[in-house]
Design a protein around this motif. Sequence first.
Motif, PDB file in Angstrom:
ATOM      1  N   LYS A  79       0.814  -1.210   0.048  1.00 35.18           N
ATOM      2  CA  LYS A  79       0.059  -0.045  -0.011  1.00 35.18           C
ATOM      3  C   LYS A  79       0.787   1.311   0.092  1.00 35.18           C
ATOM      4  N   GLU A  80       1.947   1.363   0.975  1.00 36.41           N
ATOM      5  CA  GLU A  80       2.757   2.453   0.742  1.00 36.41           C
ATOM      6  C   GLU A  80       3.729   2.702  -0.353  1.00 36.41           C
ATOM      7  N   TYR A  81       4.158   3.937  -0.655  1.00 37.19           N
ATOM      8  CA  TYR A  81       5.325   3.797  -1.703  1.00 37.19           C
ATOM      9  C   TYR A  81       6.187   5.066  -1.156  1.00 37.19           C
ATOM     10  N   PRO A  82       7.332   5.221  -1.577  1.00 40.44           N
ATOM     11  CA  PRO A  82       8.080   6.356  -1.013  1.00 40.44           C
ATOM     12  C   PRO A  82       7.832   7.459  -1.773  1.00 40.44           C
ATOM     13  N   TYR A  83       7.843   8.591  -0.932  1.00 44.10           N
ATOM     14  CA  TYR A  83       7.558  10.028  -1.311  1.00 44.10           C
ATOM     15  C   TYR A  83       8.765  10.391  -2.275  1.00 44.10           C
ATOM     16  N   PRO A  84       8.329  11.315  -3.286  1.00 45.59           N
ATOM     17  CA  PRO A  84       9.292  11.806  -4.245  1.00 45.59           C
ATOM     18  C   PRO A  84      10.195  12.699  -3.450  1.00 45.59           C
ATOM     19  N   ASN A  85      11.592  12.795  -3.790  1.00 46.82           N
ATOM     20  CA  ASN A  85      12.557  13.787  -3.055  1.00 46.82           C
ATOM     21  C   ASN A  85      12.194  15.067  -3.513  1.00 46.82           C
ATOM     22  N   ASP A  86      13.071  16.023  -3.138  1.00 48.05           N
ATOM     23  CA  ASP A  86      12.807  17.744  -3.162  1.00 48.05           C
ATOM     24  C   ASP A  86      12.637  17.880  -4.758  1.00 48.05           C
ATOM     25  N   GLU A  87      13.823  17.244  -5.381  1.00 42.53           N
ATOM     26  CA  GLU A  87      13.987  17.701  -6.900  1.00 42.53           C
ATOM     27  C   GLU A  87      12.828  17.133  -7.582  1.00 42.53           C
ATOM     28  N   GLU A  88      12.328  15.879  -7.220  1.00 43.34           N
ATOM     29  CA  GLU A  88      11.302  15.580  -8.076  1.00 43.34           C
ATOM     30  C   GLU A  88       9.878  16.266  -7.747  1.00 43.34           C
ATOM     31  N   LEU A  89       9.808  16.619  -6.584  1.00 41.46           N
ATOM     32  CA  LEU A  89       8.581  17.511  -6.370  1.00 41.46           C
ATOM     33  C   LEU A  89       8.685  18.661  -6.855  1.00 41.46           C
ATOM     34  N   LEU A  90       9.803  19.586  -6.849  1.00 43.62           N
ATOM     35  CA  LEU A  90       9.866  21.000  -7.578  1.00 43.62           C
ATOM     36  C   LEU A  90       9.810  20.518  -8.935  1.00 43.62           C
ATOM     37  N   GLU A  91      10.205  19.646  -9.620  1.00 49.49           N
ATOM     38  CA  GLU A  91      10.021  19.520 -11.028  1.00 49.49           C
ATOM     39  C   GLU A  91       8.657  19.148 -11.380  1.00 49.49           C
ATOM     40  N   GLN A  92       7.709  18.602 -10.590  1.00 52.57           N
ATOM     41  CA  GLN A  92       6.423  18.212 -10.969  1.00 52.57           C
ATOM     42  C   GLN A  92       5.723  19.544 -10.628  1.00 52.57           C
ATOM     43  N   TYR A  93       5.996  20.389  -9.503  1.00 55.94           N
ATOM     44  CA  TYR A  93       5.377  21.460  -9.285  1.00 55.94           C
ATOM     45  C   TYR A  93       5.438  22.665 -10.359  1.00 55.94           C
ATOM     46  N   TRP A  94       6.816  22.742 -10.956  1.00 54.53           N
ATOM     47  CA  TRP A  94       6.937  23.561 -12.192  1.00 54.53           C
ATOM     48  C   TRP A  94       6.277  23.229 -13.249  1.00 54.53           C
ATOM     49  N   ARG A  95       6.058  21.766 -13.499  1.00 53.07           N
ATOM     50  CA  ARG A  95       5.324  21.264 -14.777  1.00 53.07           C
ATOM     51  C   ARG A  95       3.936  21.579 -14.623  1.00 53.07           C
ATOM     52  N   LEU A  96       3.453  21.129 -13.468  1.00 55.61           N
ATOM     53  CA  LEU A  96       2.157  21.607 -13.272  1.00 55.61           C
ATOM     54  C   LEU A  96       1.818  23.117 -13.278  1.00 55.61           C
ATOM     55  N   ARG A  97       2.469  23.806 -12.863  1.00 52.69           N
ATOM     56  CA  ARG A  97       2.381  25.352 -12.949  1.00 52.69           C
ATOM     57  C   ARG A  97       2.497  25.932 -14.413  1.00 52.69           C
ATOM     58  N   SER A  98       3.430  25.534 -15.148  1.00 47.28           N
ATOM     59  CA  SER A  98       3.619  25.874 -16.491  1.00 47.28           C
ATOM     60  C   SER A  98       2.411  25.147 -17.284  1.00 47.28           C
ATOM     61  N   TRP A  99       1.740  24.174 -17.026  1.00 47.38           N
ATOM     62  CA  TRP A  99       0.807  23.917 -17.857  1.00 47.38           C
ATOM     63  C   TRP A  99      -0.495  24.644 -17.412  1.00 47.38           C
ATOM     64  N   LYS A 100      -0.921  24.836 -16.198  1.00 43.58           N
ATOM     65  CA  LYS A 100      -1.866  25.922 -15.890  1.00 43.58           C
ATOM     66  C   LYS A 100      -1.824  27.222 -16.587  1.00 43.58           C
ATOM     67  N   ALA A 101      -0.375  27.806 -16.860  1.00 44.56           N
ATOM     68  CA  ALA A 101      -0.349  28.848 -17.069  1.00 44.56           C
ATOM     69  C   ALA A 101      -0.611  28.826 -18.753  1.00 44.56           C
ATOM     70  N   TYR A 102      -0.078  27.658 -19.428  1.00 39.90           N
ATOM     71  CA  TYR A 102      -0.459  27.671 -20.782  1.00 39.90           C
ATOM     72  C   TYR A 102      -1.891  27.402 -20.967  1.00 39.90           C
ATOM     73  N   GLN A 103      -2.456  26.674 -20.233  1.00 41.43           N
ATOM     74  CA  GLN A 103      -4.054  26.269 -20.164  1.00 41.43           C
ATOM     75  C   GLN A 103      -4.813  27.771 -20.267  1.00 41.43           C
ATOM     76  N   SER A 104      -4.448  28.559 -19.145  1.00 37.99           N
ATOM     77  CA  SER A 104      -4.944  29.707 -19.082  1.00 37.99           C
ATOM     78  C   SER A 104      -4.873  30.718 -20.175  1.00 37.99           C
ATOM     79  N   HIS A 105      -3.815  30.900 -20.741  1.00 34.51           N
ATOM     80  CA  HIS A 105      -3.421  31.400 -21.860  1.00 34.51           C
ATOM     81  C   HIS A 105      -4.251  31.044 -23.127  1.00 34.51           C
TER      82      HIS A 105
END
Length: 117
Positions: A79-105
Amino acid sequence: MLQHESRLSSEQPQKNPPNRIHLTVRRLTRGGTFGVGCSLYTDQPQVALVSNGAECLMLSKKLFWEHVTEQCLDHLRQKEYPYPNDEELLEQYWRLRSWKAYQSHLLKQIYIDMYSG
């Protein structure tokens, strides 16, 4: 809701980045576990449990490890899985943020194209 606090790199494409961001890593549902993953996996980031009024049962690690069975550990490993490290989390954060900006535009451009001509 599990949240992870991370410091942003100054290399990120933002004029005045905040010192910290809070990310929702996972939502804890009925029957879920929190805090066991750091005992099952190494090098886990620090995460905090934010409860919106849910009741939680808290066990000490010592009590848990004294009474846990191998069958229970096998179930938790499935059931449990390891959490992503800081680098992976930030990469996912910026990817999602870029997608939302593109979507809004894109939506604004579609609206302009539909109603300006």
